[in-house]
Design a protein around this motif. Structure first.
Motif, mmCIF file in Angstrom:
data_model
loop_
_atom_site.group_PDB
_atom_site.id
_atom_site.type_symbol
_atom_site.label_atom_id
_atom_site.label_comp_id
_atom_site.label_asym_id
_atom_site.label_seq_id
_atom_site.Cartn_x
_atom_site.Cartn_y
_atom_site.Cartn_z
ATOM 1 N N THR A 108 0.837 -1.203 0.000
ATOM 2 C CA THR A 108 0.000 0.000 0.000
ATOM 3 C C THR A 108 0.868 1.248 0.000
ATOM 4 O OG1 THR A 108 -1.648 -1.200 1.295
ATOM 5 C CG2 THR A 108 -1.844 1.202 1.239
ATOM 6 N N LEU A 109 0.507 2.198 -0.827
ATOM 7 C CA LEU A 109 1.144 3.505 -0.835
ATOM 8 C C LEU A 109 0.176 4.485 -0.185
ATOM 9 C CD1 LEU A 109 3.445 5.390 -1.762
ATOM 10 C CD2 LEU A 109 2.184 5.683 -3.904
ATOM 11 N N VAL A 110 0.606 5.158 0.872
ATOM 12 C CA VAL A 110 -0.218 6.141 1.563
ATOM 13 C C VAL A 110 0.303 7.521 1.169
ATOM 14 C CG1 VAL A 110 -1.006 7.009 3.794
ATOM 15 C CG2 VAL A 110 -0.593 4.556 3.477
ATOM 16 N N ILE A 111 -0.611 8.374 0.700
ATOM 17 C CA ILE A 111 -0.252 9.697 0.201
ATOM 18 C C ILE A 111 -1.055 10.748 0.964
ATOM 19 C CG2 ILE A 111 -0.161 11.177 -1.844
ATOM 20 C CD1 ILE A 111 -0.474 8.413 -3.424
ATOM 21 N N LYS A 112 -0.381 11.814 1.421
ATOM 22 C CA LYS A 112 -1.053 12.921 2.100
ATOM 23 C C LYS A 112 -1.106 14.098 1.146
ATOM 24 C CE LYS A 112 1.024 15.413 5.191
ATOM 25 N NZ LYS A 112 1.686 15.934 6.373
ATOM 26 N N ASN A 113 -2.312 14.593 0.859
ATOM 27 C CA ASN A 113 -2.432 15.747 -0.045
ATOM 28 C C ASN A 113 -2.137 17.037 0.724
ATOM 29 O OD1 ASN A 113 -4.770 16.622 1.282
ATOM 30 N ND2 ASN A 113 -6.154 15.854 -0.276
ATOM 31 N N PRO A 114 -2.065 18.193 0.050
ATOM 32 C CA PRO A 114 -1.731 19.450 0.735
ATOM 33 C C PRO A 114 -2.695 19.831 1.860
ATOM 34 C CG PRO A 114 -1.468 19.713 -1.630
ATOM 35 C CD PRO A 114 -2.104 18.360 -1.417
ATOM 36 N N GLU A 115 -3.932 19.335 1.809
ATOM 37 C CA GLU A 115 -4.901 19.627 2.874
ATOM 38 C C GLU A 115 -4.749 18.675 4.054
ATOM 39 O OE1 GLU A 115 -6.133 19.194 -0.468
ATOM 40 O OE2 GLU A 115 -5.724 21.333 -0.696
ATOM 41 N N GLY A 116 -3.860 17.686 3.944
ATOM 42 C CA GLY A 116 -3.641 16.736 5.025
ATOM 43 C C GLY A 116 -4.502 15.496 4.961
ATOM 44 N N VAL A 117 -5.273 15.332 3.881
ATOM 45 C CA VAL A 117 -6.131 14.159 3.723
ATOM 46 C C VAL A 117 -5.300 13.010 3.155
ATOM 47 C CG1 VAL A 117 -8.183 13.255 2.563
ATOM 48 C CG2 VAL A 117 -8.144 15.621 3.382
ATOM 49 N N LEU A 118 -5.463 11.823 3.746
ATOM 50 C CA LEU A 118 -4.724 10.653 3.293
ATOM 51 C C LEU A 118 -5.508 9.882 2.247
ATOM 52 C CD1 LEU A 118 -3.403 9.259 6.706
ATOM 53 C CD2 LEU A 118 -2.218 10.735 5.076
ATOM 54 N N SER A 119 -4.802 9.385 1.239
ATOM 55 C CA SER A 119 -5.397 8.475 0.260
ATOM 56 C C SER A 119 -4.423 7.324 0.079
ATOM 57 C CB SER A 119 -5.655 9.185 -1.072
ATOM 58 O OG SER A 119 -4.431 9.638 -1.633
ATOM 59 N N THR A 120 -4.904 6.251 -0.507
ATOM 60 C CA THR A 120 -4.068 5.067 -0.702
ATOM 61 C C THR A 120 -4.079 4.650 -2.159
ATOM 62 O OG1 THR A 120 -5.902 3.574 -0.204
ATOM 63 C CG2 THR A 120 -4.479 4.193 1.627
ATOM 64 N N ASP A 121 -3.044 3.937 -2.521
ATOM 65 C CA ASP A 121 -2.915 3.366 -3.850
ATOM 66 C C ASP A 121 -2.125 2.068 -3.699
ATOM 67 O OD1 ASP A 121 -3.050 3.011 -6.570
ATOM 68 O OD2 ASP A 121 -2.092 4.911 -7.086
ATOM 69 N N LEU A 122 -2.122 1.291 -4.729
ATOM 70 C CA LEU A 122 -1.347 0.062 -4.729
ATOM 71 C C LEU A 122 0.122 0.413 -4.885
ATOM 72 C CD1 LEU A 122 -1.356 -3.066 -4.839
ATOM 73 C CD2 LEU A 122 -1.409 -2.832 -7.316
ATOM 74 N N TYR A 123 0.970 -0.189 -4.054
ATOM 75 C CA TYR A 123 2.406 0.021 -4.167
ATOM 76 C C TYR A 123 3.039 -1.249 -4.725
ATOM 77 C CZ TYR A 123 7.312 0.430 -2.991
ATOM 78 O OH TYR A 123 8.671 0.470 -3.067
ATOM 79 N N SER A 124 3.847 -1.073 -5.721
ATOM 80 C CA SER A 124 4.632 -2.206 -6.225
ATOM 81 C C SER A 124 6.010 -1.690 -6.602
ATOM 82 C CB SER A 124 3.949 -2.868 -7.426
ATOM 83 O OG SER A 124 3.803 -1.952 -8.486
ATOM 84 N N LYS A 125 6.999 -2.499 -6.337
ATOM 85 C CA LYS A 125 8.363 -2.121 -6.695
ATOM 86 C C LYS A 125 8.500 -2.111 -8.203
ATOM 87 C CE LYS A 125 10.331 -4.131 -2.554
ATOM 88 N NZ LYS A 125 11.201 -5.163 -2.002
ATOM 89 N N ILE A 126 9.392 -1.291 -8.705
ATOM 90 C CA ILE A 126 9.600 -1.191 -10.145
ATOM 91 C C ILE A 126 9.990 -2.552 -10.727
ATOM 92 C CG2 ILE A 126 11.078 -0.147 -11.912
ATOM 93 C CD1 ILE A 126 11.105 2.367 -10.171
#
Length: 141
Positions: A108-126
């Protein structure tokens, strides 16, 4: 400031093999339950009672020997807490990766946007490949 951090256990070996002095061999069926029992005791005895943990940790999620943490304190206090983790219990050592915007944890990739809201995406190594020979793919949530 909130920091997304990932802690991982350090395992030490000698060359391609190592003698197990304490614990159980990695790869055995008993290893995950032993590791979980050991870490539960460590968390309850050391981590959860620590004032730095109580004052700064928003989220603490562990899967066997990987921890995902959202830290509300400064990066300096994060480093102090990291030192506490590494000096509190013989046989347990931690590594740390942290970022103010994004962090991977397992798949899982966890990303924080400029407003501080977290979203997730699939994480995979290159270097990851699917069984069909496809390289990286994106999953939208």
């Amino acid at each position: 400031m909130k920091t997304v951090a990932r802690f991982g256990m350090k395992w030490e070996g000698i060359g391609s093999s190592a003698q197990v002095v304490r614990g159980t061999a990695m790869g055995s069926h008993a290893a995950p339950p032993y590791a979980n029992a050991y870490m539960i005791d460590f968390e309850e005895s050391i981590i959860y009672k620590n004032p730095l943990f109580q004052d700064n940790v928003i989220i603490w999620k562990r899967y066997i020997d990987d921890v995902f943490c959202i830290w509300r304190g400064s990066t300096e206090t994060l480093h102090v807490f990291f030192e506490v983790l590494n000096t509190s219990w013989p046989g347990i050592g931690f590594t740390i990766n942290y970022d103010l915007v994004r962090m991977n944890f397992l798949d899982t990739l966890v990303i924080k946007n400029p407003e501080g809201v977290l979203s997730t995406d699939l994480y995979s190594k290159i270097t990851d490949e699917s069984p069909y020979g496809l390289k990286r793919f994106k999953c939208y949530t």
